[in-house]
Design a protein around this motif. Sequence first.
Motif, PDB file in Angstrom:
ATOM      1  N   CYS A 205       0.809  -1.174  -0.137  1.00 43.14           N
ATOM      2  CA  CYS A 205       0.263   0.322  -0.120  1.00 43.14           C
ATOM      3  C   CYS A 205       0.715   1.235   0.157  1.00 43.14           C
ATOM      4  N   ALA A 206       1.875   1.240   0.573  1.00 38.35           N
ATOM      5  CA  ALA A 206       3.031   2.008   0.349  1.00 38.35           C
ATOM      6  C   ALA A 206       3.886   2.105  -0.963  1.00 38.35           C
ATOM      7  N   ASP A 207       3.680   4.152  -0.690  1.00 35.57           N
ATOM      8  CA  ASP A 207       4.327   4.527  -2.201  1.00 35.57           C
ATOM      9  C   ASP A 207       5.468   3.949  -2.371  1.00 35.57           C
ATOM     10  N   SER A 208       6.308   4.661  -3.127  1.00 32.89           N
ATOM     11  CA  SER A 208       7.585   4.356  -2.592  1.00 32.89           C
ATOM     12  C   SER A 208       8.830   4.691  -1.794  1.00 32.89           C
ATOM     13  N   PHE A 209       8.230   6.207  -1.398  1.00 29.12           N
ATOM     14  CA  PHE A 209       9.319   7.269  -0.309  1.00 29.12           C
ATOM     15  C   PHE A 209       8.897   7.204   0.382  1.00 29.12           C
ATOM     16  N   LEU A 210       7.285   6.832   0.915  1.00 26.90           N
ATOM     17  CA  LEU A 210       7.683   5.913   2.514  1.00 26.90           C
ATOM     18  C   LEU A 210       7.966   4.352   2.137  1.00 26.90           C
ATOM     19  N   ARG A 211       8.369   3.830   1.455  1.00 24.89           N
ATOM     20  CA  ARG A 211       9.074   2.567   1.190  1.00 24.89           C
ATOM     21  C   ARG A 211      10.014   2.440   1.876  1.00 24.89           C
ATOM     22  N   GLN A 212      11.043   3.788   1.604  1.00 27.91           N
ATOM     23  CA  GLN A 212      12.324   4.691   1.437  1.00 27.91           C
ATOM     24  C   GLN A 212      12.339   4.161   3.514  1.00 27.91           C
ATOM     25  N   ASP A 213      10.950   5.125   3.689  1.00 29.65           N
ATOM     26  CA  ASP A 213      11.508   5.832   5.651  1.00 29.65           C
ATOM     27  C   ASP A 213      11.542   3.945   6.423  1.00 29.65           C
ATOM     28  N   VAL A 214       9.864   3.470   5.401  1.00 31.00           N
ATOM     29  CA  VAL A 214       9.827   1.755   6.512  1.00 31.00           C
ATOM     30  C   VAL A 214      11.277   1.460   6.271  1.00 31.00           C
ATOM     31  N   LEU A 215      11.407   1.225   4.804  1.00 24.29           N
ATOM     32  CA  LEU A 215      12.819   0.110   5.091  1.00 24.29           C
ATOM     33  C   LEU A 215      14.249   0.286   5.937  1.00 24.29           C
ATOM     34  N   PRO A 226      12.354  -6.198   3.936  1.00 24.45           N
ATOM     35  CA  PRO A 226      12.121  -6.822   2.429  1.00 24.45           C
ATOM     36  C   PRO A 226      13.004  -6.223   1.008  1.00 24.45           C
ATOM     37  N   ILE A 227      13.432  -7.645   0.106  1.00 25.68           N
ATOM     38  CA  ILE A 227      15.013  -6.660   0.141  1.00 25.68           C
ATOM     39  C   ILE A 227      13.636  -7.316  -2.028  1.00 25.68           C
ATOM     40  N   ILE A 228      12.659  -8.374  -2.296  1.00 23.36           N
ATOM     41  CA  ILE A 228      12.068  -8.621  -3.217  1.00 23.36           C
ATOM     42  C   ILE A 228      10.914  -8.681  -2.647  1.00 23.36           C
ATOM     43  N   LEU A 229       9.593  -8.013  -2.666  1.00 21.85           N
ATOM     44  CA  LEU A 229       8.077  -8.152  -2.693  1.00 21.85           C
ATOM     45  C   LEU A 229       7.747  -8.906  -3.143  1.00 21.85           C
ATOM     46  N   GLN A 230       6.926  -9.361  -2.452  1.00 28.71           N
ATOM     47  CA  GLN A 230       6.270 -10.960  -3.644  1.00 28.71           C
ATOM     48  C   GLN A 230       4.589 -10.220  -3.902  1.00 28.71           C
ATOM     49  N   GLY A 231       4.704 -10.344  -5.406  1.00 32.94           N
ATOM     50  CA  GLY A 231       3.332  -9.826  -6.068  1.00 32.94           C
ATOM     51  C   GLY A 231       2.555 -10.621  -5.356  1.00 32.94           C
ATOM     52  N   VAL A 232       1.053  -9.494  -5.982  1.00 38.55           N
ATOM     53  CA  VAL A 232      -0.386 -10.096  -5.375  1.00 38.55           C
ATOM     54  C   VAL A 232      -1.676  -9.682  -5.838  1.00 38.55           C
ATOM     55  N   LYS A 233      -2.249 -10.086  -5.833  1.00 39.42           N
ATOM     56  CA  LYS A 233      -3.784  -9.732  -6.702  1.00 39.42           C
ATOM     57  C   LYS A 233      -3.385  -9.047  -8.461  1.00 39.42           C
ATOM     58  N   GLY A 234      -2.305  -9.470  -9.075  1.00 35.34           N
ATOM     59  CA  GLY A 234      -1.879  -9.598 -10.661  1.00 35.34           C
ATOM     60  C   GLY A 234      -0.727  -7.994 -10.552  1.00 35.34           C
ATOM     61  N   ILE A 235      -0.674  -7.646  -9.444  1.00 37.18           N
ATOM     62  CA  ILE A 235       0.505  -6.354  -8.896  1.00 37.18           C
ATOM     63  C   ILE A 235       2.248  -7.485  -9.268  1.00 37.18           C
ATOM     64  N   LYS A 236       2.264  -7.393  -9.731  1.00 40.50           N
ATOM     65  CA  LYS A 236       4.465  -8.274 -10.287  1.00 40.50           C
ATOM     66  C   LYS A 236       4.666  -8.064  -9.019  1.00 40.50           C
ATOM     67  N   SER A 237       5.952  -9.023  -9.132  1.00 39.45           N
ATOM     68  CA  SER A 237       6.910  -9.016  -7.665  1.00 39.45           C
ATOM     69  C   SER A 237       7.614  -8.001  -7.791  1.00 39.45           C
ATOM     70  N   THR A 238       8.505  -7.262  -6.239  1.00 39.45           N
ATOM     71  CA  THR A 238       8.878  -5.854  -7.262  1.00 39.45           C
ATOM     72  C   THR A 238      10.545  -6.089  -6.298  1.00 39.45           C
ATOM     73  N   PHE A 239      11.068  -5.856  -7.040  1.00 30.80           N
ATOM     74  CA  PHE A 239      12.909  -5.610  -6.105  1.00 30.80           C
ATOM     75  C   PHE A 239      13.108  -4.429  -6.121  1.00 30.80           C
ATOM     76  N   LEU A 240      13.217  -3.762  -4.986  1.00 32.27           N
ATOM     77  CA  LEU A 240      13.063  -2.941  -3.771  1.00 32.27           C
ATOM     78  C   LEU A 240      14.475  -1.996  -3.619  1.00 32.27           C
ATOM     79  N   THR A 241      15.931  -2.311  -5.066  1.00 33.06           N
ATOM     80  CA  THR A 241      16.017  -1.321  -5.512  1.00 33.06           C
ATOM     81  C   THR A 241      16.304   0.076  -4.316  1.00 33.06           C
ATOM     82  N   TRP A 242      14.958   0.821  -5.430  1.00 35.10           N
ATOM     83  CA  TRP A 242      15.389   1.888  -5.280  1.00 35.10           C
ATOM     84  C   TRP A 242      14.760   2.376  -3.541  1.00 35.10           C
ATOM     85  N   SER A 243      14.212   1.684  -3.006  1.00 32.65           N
ATOM     86  CA  SER A 243      13.402   2.088  -1.535  1.00 32.65           C
ATOM     87  C   SER A 243      14.496   1.393  -1.273  1.00 32.65           C
ATOM     88  N   LEU A 244      15.845   0.656  -1.400  1.00 35.25           N
ATOM     89  CA  LEU A 244      17.063   0.320  -0.304  1.00 35.25           C
ATOM     90  C   LEU A 244      17.616   1.992  -0.288  1.00 35.25           C
TER      91      LEU A 244
END
Length: 370
Positions: A205-215, A226-244
Amino acid sequence: MDPGDDEHMTFGQFKISLAKQLTQQNCDNLCVYFECSRSTKGRIATSNCPQRELLDELTERQKILKDDVTELEKALRELEEYKVADFVLDYQQSFEHDDIFTQDVLTDEEGGDDETHGQGSCSFDTLLEIIGLKDRFPGNLTLANLCYVTDPDMENDEASLSDLFWQKLGALDYRARSSDFLTSCMKDLTPKISVRDFIFAFMHCADSFLRQDVLEKMSACQLAVPIILQGVKGIKSTFLTWSLRRIVKEWKRVNFTAMEHHIVTVPIFSVSFLRIGEIKDFSKSKVINYLIGPLQGHHKFSYFLSKEDETCSSRFSDGCVEGVWYLPTNSNGSEKLKWIISILNLRGDATGFTAATKFICKSANLTMPL
């Protein structure tokens, strides 16, 4: 062209689109910002397309890269060119949504039925409703939604689960990820949910900037992120390089030299752990926690949540890859690990998540199947 509208936008196409949005004044200001020489400024100013010439110059100087244009975005924001900066940001964020894990996307139906997960299981939509984020999925929860001044007379009962989690994490309290804290916040709500599933839903549910703060805050609390966020409900899995990218770590080498770096920019020896099949009465996370904790002479700590740390089993977070960084102090005679190590942990049965398994096996220097 909007990067968010074209998943296959190349770096060349990005530069062409960006050049059309830059003015001559923008070019002059960027030349000053990036400290271009007088001859370079003259060459750019007299070229047929100063904007393209400037972008080619910044590419050659590695100020902008195919997968990292954050320095250019920062420059544009400091020059108050917000519209162009947003375009650059959209291109940067598009890397977090590349189709690198198209095989491993779960729907509610694929997550298993209630009999499989025990009484009280719920769908992902129900999970979002329980934690008060049904209207924020996907990626619509911002920092502004969580950072607001409330009425001092407001009862805690009026705060959502996500609000309470952020308050705890914002205070750098590692107990924000504890099962006891989640249970106390939920009180009489049913069905009960696992901490891992809550964080999984919160991150979706978090946007990219909030993900940065949380991580960043989770890592500061020495919690697995989380390094790779598993996909759900049609949202593909995400490699969180930018958030890290905001995570900074400090450690000491064998010669006691202090090191401090943004962790995603440093080549690090990495070890991946994965489980093959079902293993009863055995926790992979507990083994890892012991390996980098008591075995190194440190106190016992749950870097990764183990089965013993959860009050109920997770349903949706299997397939995620979590990571921690072991940071040697070399001041403890009991330390057996003398170098910084990145530890990756694939949640769930590796046989059910082919793409994520291949990824961590190829990216890690050492793979430990259990």
